[in-house]
Design a protein around this motif. Sequence first.
Motif, PDB file in Angstrom:
ATOM      1  N   THR A  55      29.872  -8.064  63.547  1.00 27.15           N
ATOM      2  CA  THR A  55      28.533  -8.513  63.937  1.00 27.15           C
ATOM      3  C   THR A  55      28.383 -10.012  63.715  1.00 27.15           C
ATOM      4  O   THR A  55      27.883 -10.739  64.581  1.00 27.15           O
ATOM      5  CB  THR A  55      27.454  -7.750  63.143  1.00 27.15           C
ATOM      6  N   VAL A 130      21.819   0.501  65.089  1.00 26.25           N
ATOM      7  CA  VAL A 130      21.810  -0.659  64.188  1.00 26.25           C
ATOM      8  C   VAL A 130      22.516  -1.830  64.863  1.00 26.25           C
ATOM      9  O   VAL A 130      22.025  -2.966  64.843  1.00 26.25           O
ATOM     10  CB  VAL A 130      22.465  -0.310  62.832  1.00 26.25           C
ATOM     11  N   SER A 134      20.366  -5.135  65.992  1.00 24.45           N
ATOM     12  CA  SER A 134      20.728  -6.386  65.318  1.00 24.45           C
ATOM     13  C   SER A 134      21.379  -7.362  66.295  1.00 24.45           C
ATOM     14  O   SER A 134      21.092  -8.560  66.276  1.00 24.45           O
ATOM     15  CB  SER A 134      21.628  -6.125  64.110  1.00 24.45           C
ATOM     16  N   LEU A 138      19.931 -10.946  67.265  1.00 25.38           N
ATOM     17  CA  LEU A 138      20.812 -12.092  67.017  1.00 25.38           C
ATOM     18  C   LEU A 138      21.007 -12.939  68.273  1.00 25.38           C
ATOM     19  O   LEU A 138      21.093 -14.164  68.185  1.00 25.38           O
ATOM     20  CB  LEU A 138      22.163 -11.623  66.490  1.00 25.38           C
ATOM     21  N   GLY A 176      23.295 -13.370  61.029  1.00 19.82           N
ATOM     22  CA  GLY A 176      23.970 -12.098  61.276  1.00 19.82           C
ATOM     23  C   GLY A 176      23.876 -11.163  60.090  1.00 19.82           C
ATOM     24  O   GLY A 176      23.577  -9.977  60.237  1.00 19.82           O
ATOM     25  N   VAL A 179      19.933 -10.250  59.617  1.00 21.06           N
ATOM     26  CA  VAL A 179      19.432  -9.369  60.670  1.00 21.06           C
ATOM     27  C   VAL A 179      20.093  -7.995  60.604  1.00 21.06           C
ATOM     28  O   VAL A 179      19.426  -6.966  60.750  1.00 21.06           O
ATOM     29  CB  VAL A 179      19.612 -10.018  62.063  1.00 21.06           C
ATOM     30  N   LEU A 180      21.394  -7.954  60.356  1.00 17.26           N
ATOM     31  CA  LEU A 180      22.086  -6.671  60.246  1.00 17.26           C
ATOM     32  C   LEU A 180      21.479  -5.822  59.139  1.00 17.26           C
ATOM     33  O   LEU A 180      21.184  -4.643  59.343  1.00 17.26           O
ATOM     34  CB  LEU A 180      23.582  -6.876  60.003  1.00 17.26           C
ATOM     35  N   ALA A 183      18.062  -4.493  60.036  1.00 12.76           N
ATOM     36  CA  ALA A 183      18.179  -3.314  60.895  1.00 12.76           C
ATOM     37  C   ALA A 183      18.614  -2.094  60.081  1.00 12.76           C
ATOM     38  O   ALA A 183      18.118  -0.976  60.313  1.00 12.76           O
ATOM     39  CB  ALA A 183      19.165  -3.572  62.030  1.00 12.76           C
TER      40      ALA A 183
END
Length: 188
Positions: A55, A130, A134, A138, A176, A179-180, A183
Amino acid sequence: MAEFASQWSVSGIVRTMFPILVVLTAIELGSGLVLDTFEGTLLQYPSLLVLVPVTIGMAGNLGSILAARFSTAFHLGLLSFAATDDRLAGNAIATVALAVTLFPLVGAGAWLLQAVIGGTALPLRTVVLVALVSGSLLAVLAIVVTTVTTYAAYRFELDPDDVVIPVVTNVCDVLGVVVLFGAVRVFV
């Protein structure tokens, strides 16, 4: 390009890039601290652990592609930074389309890899959701960061080739992670 000629020396590049790289290093350390706070969640759900580097890498890649396109358009005099600029809109739409296409595949790949190696604790649809959410967020953030950074390079008369990609990739790395895990908190 003439305004950048004085910066195309070793001392000019070092003078421009050193402070930027110091700040970006501090930002990356912050990303590591955020990642450390989610260690328990990552160990509990190994498919998310597989998802983290992919990600982060994909977010940086999307930002880098956009930054390279903006930098080229800037050097050619084709970028206006106007809300009605078709290049800005077209590249933004392409970035979001890539994210919406790629991130579900990334999620499915992370889940499949973990299923083959050691079993999964989350259902496939959760990992894909997810990754999709995300990744989409992003992509939007990468567009904003890239546009703002390219414009700042223009305003401060810096060569966007030197500044934009390092800033975008580092900021997207941090975003990253944040945000990951945002989520993950919502969907897991």
